[in-house]
Design a protein around this motif. Structure first.
Motif, PDB file in Angstrom:
ATOM      1  N   PRO A  90      83.760  17.370  66.578  1.00  0.00           N
ATOM      2  CA  PRO A  90      84.705  17.883  66.917  1.00  0.00           C
ATOM      3  C   PRO A  90      85.840  18.203  67.024  1.00  0.00           C
ATOM      4  O   PRO A  90      86.845  18.559  66.173  1.00  0.00           O
ATOM      5  N   ARG A  91      85.677  18.098  68.292  1.00  0.00           N
ATOM      6  CA  ARG A  91      87.462  18.231  68.546  1.00  0.00           C
ATOM      7  C   ARG A  91      88.312  17.827  67.951  1.00  0.00           C
ATOM      8  O   ARG A  91      89.460  17.925  68.667  1.00  0.00           O
ATOM      9  N   GLU A  92      88.223  16.690  67.671  1.00  0.00           N
ATOM     10  CA  GLU A  92      89.043  15.351  67.415  1.00  0.00           C
ATOM     11  C   GLU A  92      89.842  15.910  65.571  1.00  0.00           C
ATOM     12  O   GLU A  92      90.898  16.040  64.822  1.00  0.00           O
ATOM     13  N   ILE A  93      89.514  16.591  65.368  1.00  0.00           N
ATOM     14  CA  ILE A  93      89.223  17.565  63.317  1.00  0.00           C
ATOM     15  C   ILE A  93      90.377  19.475  64.067  1.00  0.00           C
ATOM     16  O   ILE A  93      91.380  18.952  63.474  1.00  0.00           O
ATOM     17  N   ALA A  94      89.295  19.507  64.937  1.00  0.00           N
ATOM     18  CA  ALA A  94      90.592  20.848  66.296  1.00  0.00           C
ATOM     19  C   ALA A  94      91.959  20.533  66.259  1.00  0.00           C
ATOM     20  O   ALA A  94      92.707  20.937  66.424  1.00  0.00           O
ATOM     21  N   ALA A  95      91.856  18.891  66.908  1.00  0.00           N
ATOM     22  CA  ALA A  95      93.168  19.103  67.517  1.00  0.00           C
ATOM     23  C   ALA A  95      93.497  18.602  66.024  1.00  0.00           C
ATOM     24  O   ALA A  95      95.659  19.002  66.384  1.00  0.00           O
ATOM     25  N   ALA A  96      93.610  18.135  64.978  1.00  0.00           N
ATOM     26  CA  ALA A  96      94.480  18.087  63.783  1.00  0.00           C
ATOM     27  C   ALA A  96      94.904  19.597  63.150  1.00  0.00           C
ATOM     28  O   ALA A  96      96.245  19.685  62.870  1.00  0.00           O
ATOM     29  N   MET A  97      93.869  20.546  63.163  1.00  0.00           N
ATOM     30  CA  MET A  97      94.422  21.637  63.307  1.00  0.00           C
ATOM     31  C   MET A  97      95.399  22.553  64.231  1.00  0.00           C
ATOM     32  O   MET A  97      95.825  23.124  63.451  1.00  0.00           O
ATOM     33  N   ILE A  98      94.723  22.171  64.967  1.00  0.00           N
ATOM     34  CA  ILE A  98      96.220  22.728  66.323  1.00  0.00           C
ATOM     35  C   ILE A  98      97.604  22.503  66.291  1.00  0.00           C
ATOM     36  O   ILE A  98      98.995  22.950  65.781  1.00  0.00           O
ATOM     37  N   TYR A  99      98.045  20.758  65.725  1.00  0.00           N
ATOM     38  CA  TYR A  99      98.838  20.337  65.279  1.00  0.00           C
ATOM     39  C   TYR A  99      99.870  21.022  63.649  1.00  0.00           C
ATOM     40  O   TYR A  99     100.892  21.598  64.542  1.00  0.00           O
ATOM     41  N   LEU A 100      99.224  21.228  63.329  1.00  0.00           N
ATOM     42  CA  LEU A 100      99.401  21.853  62.211  1.00  0.00           C
ATOM     43  C   LEU A 100      99.633  23.627  62.298  1.00  0.00           C
ATOM     44  O   LEU A 100     100.786  24.231  61.818  1.00  0.00           O
ATOM     45  N   ALA A 101      98.759  24.253  63.087  1.00  0.00           N
ATOM     46  CA  ALA A 101      99.270  25.158  63.219  1.00  0.00           C
ATOM     47  C   ALA A 101     100.537  25.404  64.246  1.00  0.00           C
ATOM     48  O   ALA A 101     101.626  26.484  64.585  1.00  0.00           O
ATOM     49  N   SER A 102     100.719  24.693  65.305  1.00  0.00           N
ATOM     50  CA  SER A 102     101.913  24.268  65.824  1.00  0.00           C
ATOM     51  C   SER A 102     103.688  24.605  65.280  1.00  0.00           C
ATOM     52  O   SER A 102     103.774  23.937  64.267  1.00  0.00           O
ATOM     53  N   LYS A 103     104.574  25.048  66.230  1.00  0.00           N
ATOM     54  CA  LYS A 103     105.714  25.395  65.861  1.00  0.00           C
ATOM     55  C   LYS A 103     106.164  23.564  65.288  1.00  0.00           C
ATOM     56  O   LYS A 103     107.007  23.525  64.640  1.00  0.00           O
TER      57      LYS A 103
END
Length: 257
Positions: free
Chosen positions: A217-230
Motif C-alpha cells: 500500500p505504501r507504494e501506491i501512497a508514494a505515487a499519490m504523494i508525488y501527484l499531489a506535490s508541487k
C-alpha cells in the motif's frame, strides 16, 4: 514533497491503500481528514497517525449518495478551514458474474467508484480552486482500463469510466490551475486481497508478476504523494500504473526469460 500547509481529504482510509495514503500525507506534514464507512477502522487510522506525531481527524460516511459526499467535504472544510488535496480512494468490488449481477450491487459499485468522483469534484472545487496547488486525485485500477477479470465487469466499467472522468475533468479544471490525476494499482497486498482466494492463489498471482511479489500500500501512497506535490504541477489528466510490471509480458512465457 512536504505538505505542512496543506489539508488533505482521503476516502476509504480505514485500511489498506487508503490508510497508507493518509499516513503518507501525515508524515509529510499535512493535516489529514480521513473518511471511512467503518468507524473502528477509520479511528484506528487516525490513532496511528497521531501516535506518529501527525495531525488527523475522522469522519464516518457511506459514500453511496451525493449527500454523504457533500457532508464529508463540508466537514473537512469546517474542521480545517480549507481543502488543498482530495483523494477519492474508496471503492467496492462485489464478485459476481454479469448474468447474476443484481441492480443493488451494480448501483453500489457505480455510485461509490464512479458517481462519487463527480460529486466530490463538484463539492470540493470551490475550495480547491482557492488553493495554491489544488489537487483532485483518484485510485483507479488496471482492471477495467487495461485488463479484465471474470466476475468484475461492473467494477471494470466503473474504473474505466473513472479514467475517462480524470481526463475530462483535467481539461475543465485546468482553468483553475487544479490538476486531476490518478493511480492504477495492480495486485496490492491489502485485506481486500482475501476476496481473490487463498494463499495458493496468491502465490500463483505472484508468479505472474515480473517482480515476483505483490505491491505494498505504501507504494501506491508514494505515487499519490508525488501527484499531489508541487513537483507534479505540470502533470494533469494522467494515471500512473503501479503493478510490478504485470501488464508487460506479451504472454506467460516471457516471464521465463
Amino acid at each position: 514533497m512536504e505538505f505542512s500547509q496543506s489539508v488533505v481529504l482521503v476516502t476509504g482510509s480505514g485500511q489498506g491503500i487508503g490508510r497508507a495514503i493518509a499516513q503518507g500525507f501525515a508524515l509529510k506534514g499535512a493535516k489529514v481528514f480521513t473518511v471511512s464507512r467503518t468507524a473502528a477502522n477509520g479511528q484506528e487510522t487516525v490513532d496511528l497517525i497521531r501516535e506518529a506525531g501527525g495531525e488527523a481527524c475522522f469522519h464516518q460516511a457511506d459514500l453511496q449518495t451525493r449527500e454523504a459526499v457533500e457532508q464529508s467535504v463540508k466537514a473537512a472544510i469546517g474542521k480545517y478551514g480549507k481543502l488543498d488535496v482530495l483523494v477519492h480512494n474508496a471503492g467496492v468490488f462485489p464478485f459476481v458474474g454479469i448474468e447474476e449481477l443484481q441492480d443493488d450491487d451494480l448501483e453500489l459499485t457505480l455510485s461509490v467508484n464512479l458517481k462519487a468522483a463527480f460529486w466530490f469534484a463538484q463539492a470540493a472545487m470551490p475550495s480547491l480552486r482557492e488553493s495554491e496547488h489544488g489537487r483532485l486525485l483518484f485510485t483507479s485500477s488496471v482492471t477495467g482500463p487495461r485488463v479484465s477479470m471474470p466476475g468484475l465487469a461492473h467494477y471494470a466499467a466503473s474504473k474505466a469510466g473513472l479514467n475517462g472522468f480524470i481526463r475530462s475533468a483535467a481539461l475543465e479544471f485546468a482553468k483553475y490551475a487544479v490538476t486531476v490525476n490518478g493511480v492504477e494499482p495492480g495486485l496490492i497486498h491489502t485485506p481486500a486481497m482475501d476476496n481473490l482466494g487463498d494463499e495458493a492463489n496468491s502465490e500463483r498471482m505472484r508468479a505472474n508478476i515480473p517482480l515476483k511479489r505483490l505491491g505494498e500500500p505504501r507504494e501506491i501512497a508514494a505515487a499519490m504523494i508525488y501527484l499531489a506535490s508541487k513537483d507534479a504541477g505540470f502533470v494533469t489528466g494522467q494515471t500512473i500504473v503501479v503493478d510490478g510490471g504485470a501488464l508487460l509480458p506479451e504472454n506467460p512465457e516471457a516471464l521465463l526469460w
